[in-house]
Write a protein that holds these residues in place. Structure first.
Motif, PDB file in Angstrom:
ATOM      1  N   ARG A 100      -6.653   0.607  -2.047  1.00 20.55           N
ATOM      2  CA  ARG A 100      -7.357   0.826  -3.312  1.00 20.55           C
ATOM      3  C   ARG A 100      -6.496   0.516  -4.532  1.00 20.55           C
ATOM      4  O   ARG A 100      -7.000   0.502  -5.649  1.00 20.55           O
ATOM      5  CB  ARG A 100      -7.807   2.292  -3.397  1.00 20.55           C
ATOM      6  CG  ARG A 100      -8.733   2.725  -2.287  1.00 20.55           C
ATOM      7  CD  ARG A 100     -10.162   2.334  -2.533  1.00 20.55           C
ATOM      8  NE  ARG A 100     -10.755   3.038  -3.666  1.00 20.55           N
ATOM      9  CZ  ARG A 100     -12.055   3.050  -3.933  1.00 20.55           C
ATOM     10  NH1 ARG A 100     -12.894   2.400  -3.148  1.00 20.55           N
ATOM     11  NH2 ARG A 100     -12.525   3.703  -4.979  1.00 20.55           N
ATOM     12  N   ASP A 101      -5.208   0.274  -4.343  1.00 22.31           N
ATOM     13  CA  ASP A 101      -4.346  -0.017  -5.493  1.00 22.31           C
ATOM     14  C   ASP A 101      -3.336  -1.095  -5.100  1.00 22.31           C
ATOM     15  O   ASP A 101      -2.151  -0.827  -4.909  1.00 22.31           O
ATOM     16  CB  ASP A 101      -3.633   1.248  -5.957  1.00 22.31           C
ATOM     17  CG  ASP A 101      -2.980   1.082  -7.329  1.00 22.31           C
ATOM     18  OD1 ASP A 101      -3.064  -0.030  -7.894  1.00 22.31           O
ATOM     19  OD2 ASP A 101      -2.385   2.043  -7.825  1.00 22.31           O
ATOM     20  N   PRO A 102      -3.784  -2.357  -5.016  1.00 19.66           N
ATOM     21  CA  PRO A 102      -2.921  -3.427  -4.502  1.00 19.66           C
ATOM     22  C   PRO A 102      -1.845  -3.882  -5.477  1.00 19.66           C
ATOM     23  O   PRO A 102      -1.007  -4.700  -5.117  1.00 19.66           O
ATOM     24  CB  PRO A 102      -3.925  -4.559  -4.245  1.00 19.66           C
ATOM     25  CG  PRO A 102      -4.976  -4.346  -5.285  1.00 19.66           C
ATOM     26  CD  PRO A 102      -5.116  -2.846  -5.388  1.00 19.66           C
ATOM     27  N   ILE A 103      -1.871  -3.389  -6.712  1.00 19.21           N
ATOM     28  CA  ILE A 103      -0.892  -3.829  -7.696  1.00 19.21           C
ATOM     29  C   ILE A 103       0.142  -2.746  -8.000  1.00 19.21           C
ATOM     30  O   ILE A 103       0.941  -2.879  -8.917  1.00 19.21           O
ATOM     31  CB  ILE A 103      -1.570  -4.279  -9.006  1.00 19.21           C
ATOM     32  CG1 ILE A 103      -2.445  -3.163  -9.586  1.00 19.21           C
ATOM     33  CG2 ILE A 103      -2.390  -5.535  -8.771  1.00 19.21           C
ATOM     34  CD1 ILE A 103      -3.097  -3.515 -10.907  1.00 19.21           C
ATOM     35  N   ALA A 104       0.122  -1.659  -7.233  1.00 21.34           N
ATOM     36  CA  ALA A 104       1.083  -0.581  -7.442  1.00 21.34           C
ATOM     37  C   ALA A 104       2.490  -1.033  -7.079  1.00 21.34           C
ATOM     38  O   ALA A 104       2.693  -2.041  -6.387  1.00 21.34           O
ATOM     39  CB  ALA A 104       0.692   0.641  -6.604  1.00 21.34           C
ATOM     40  N   HIS A 105       3.474  -0.285  -7.557  1.00 24.14           N
ATOM     41  CA  HIS A 105       4.873  -0.603  -7.292  1.00 24.14           C
ATOM     42  C   HIS A 105       5.123  -0.641  -5.783  1.00 24.14           C
ATOM     43  O   HIS A 105       4.702   0.234  -5.031  1.00 24.14           O
ATOM     44  CB  HIS A 105       5.782   0.448  -7.930  1.00 24.14           C
ATOM     45  CG  HIS A 105       7.239   0.189  -7.703  1.00 24.14           C
ATOM     46  ND1 HIS A 105       7.937  -0.768  -8.397  1.00 24.14           N
ATOM     47  CD2 HIS A 105       8.123   0.747  -6.846  1.00 24.14           C
ATOM     48  CE1 HIS A 105       9.193  -0.778  -7.990  1.00 24.14           C
ATOM     49  NE2 HIS A 105       9.335   0.136  -7.040  1.00 24.14           N
ATOM     50  N   GLY A 106       5.827  -1.686  -5.341  1.00 24.42           N
ATOM     51  CA  GLY A 106       6.175  -1.819  -3.939  1.00 24.42           C
ATOM     52  C   GLY A 106       5.161  -2.587  -3.115  1.00 24.42           C
ATOM     53  O   GLY A 106       5.456  -2.958  -1.971  1.00 24.42           O
TER      54      GLY A 106
END
Length: 266
Positions: free
Chosen positions: A81-87
């Motif tokens: 749901r959050d593919p651009i988060a850190h890592g």
């Protein structure tokens, strides 16, 4: 390269000479989408090129196509749901490009969407033809962008243009992109590769250690954006709410069904 049970993609390296490499990605059945597997391969190749001390890398997906890259593979958002988060793979590649110990030139032909725009913006220079379009689509599916991602845009274009891109998801065409300094060289498609190579050779003829030092200094200066802990926590909460919202689910379903999303603000 490809992964089992996945649509095929390619990431190829062509050493033009001892100081210049072309790094080309492709995912033709997915409009050159940046799947996690493709991004991991891009990252590995950038690490290898850095180890080989190649001073200039030309990054692109070809010339004369309609889509340079459709951005992150939205089919993967069912599980992430959050593919651009850190890592995550996309953010890792963007950081790798920005920290690459040499110059990375984006060669853009066709439209770039979402994370692919961020990929181009993370490069040191952008060479494009008249077909280039840059469209930030997160609001179309209800995905909140990250602070680090917004900072890259904030450092590269006027604030009102940034807001227009992120609020409306309307494309920034090549002429406007050049006017605002997003594109360094805007040329006809038949001159794109030659122009990118000419610029690469001009850079490659200069002192690589001096260029590396200047690039790192500029990266550090761009990242010098102190933020109070309370503000960081507030932003993290806003992103969490958006990522877990019914709107995000509706945006993904609407995209897969090729219809306008009916957002309810919840």
């Amino acid at each position: 390269m490809s992964t089992p049970n996945a649509t095929p993609f390619t990431v190829t390296v062509d050493i033009v000479d001892e100081r210049i490499a072309r790094l080309t990605f492709g995912h033709p059945t997915r409009r050159n989408a940046l799947s996690a597997a493709l991004l991991r391969e891009l990252d590995a190749q950038l690490v290898d090129l850095a180890t080989r001390r190649i001073p200039v890398v030309i990054l692109g997906s070809g010339v004369g196509q309609d889509v340079w890259s459709a951005g992150h593979d939205l089919g993967e958002l069912v599980h992430d749901r959050d593919p651009i988060a850190h890592g995550k793979p996309l953010e890792q590649v963007l950081r790798r490009v920005r920290a690459y110990p040499g110059v990375v030139i984006a060669m853009v032909s066709g439209s770039a969407w979402g994370g692919a725009v961020d990929l181009a913006m993370s490069c040191d220079l952008v060479v494009a033809d008249d077909s280039a379009r840059f469209t930030m689509t997160p609001a179309t599916i209800g995905l909140p962008y990250t602070m680090s991602g917004l900072l890259r845009f904030f450092n590269n274009m006027p604030i009102h243009v940034l807001k227009e891109m992120f609020f409306s998801a309307q494309p920034l065409d090549a002429a406007r992109a050049e006017r605002f300094g997003v594109i360094n060289r805007l040329v006809d498609a038949d001159k794109l590769e030659a122009t990118a190579l000419e610029l690469a050779r001009a850079i490659a003829s200069k002192a690589p250690l001096a260029i590396r030092a200047v690039k790192e200094q500029l990266r550090i200066l761009e990242d010098l954006q102190p933020m109070p802990v309370q503000a960081m926590e507030q932003i993290a909460e806003l992103r969490r709410q958006a990522c877990e919202s019914a709107d995000f689910s509706e945006g993904l379903i609407a995209f897969s069904e090729r219809r306008p999303a009916a957002f309810g603000g919840r």
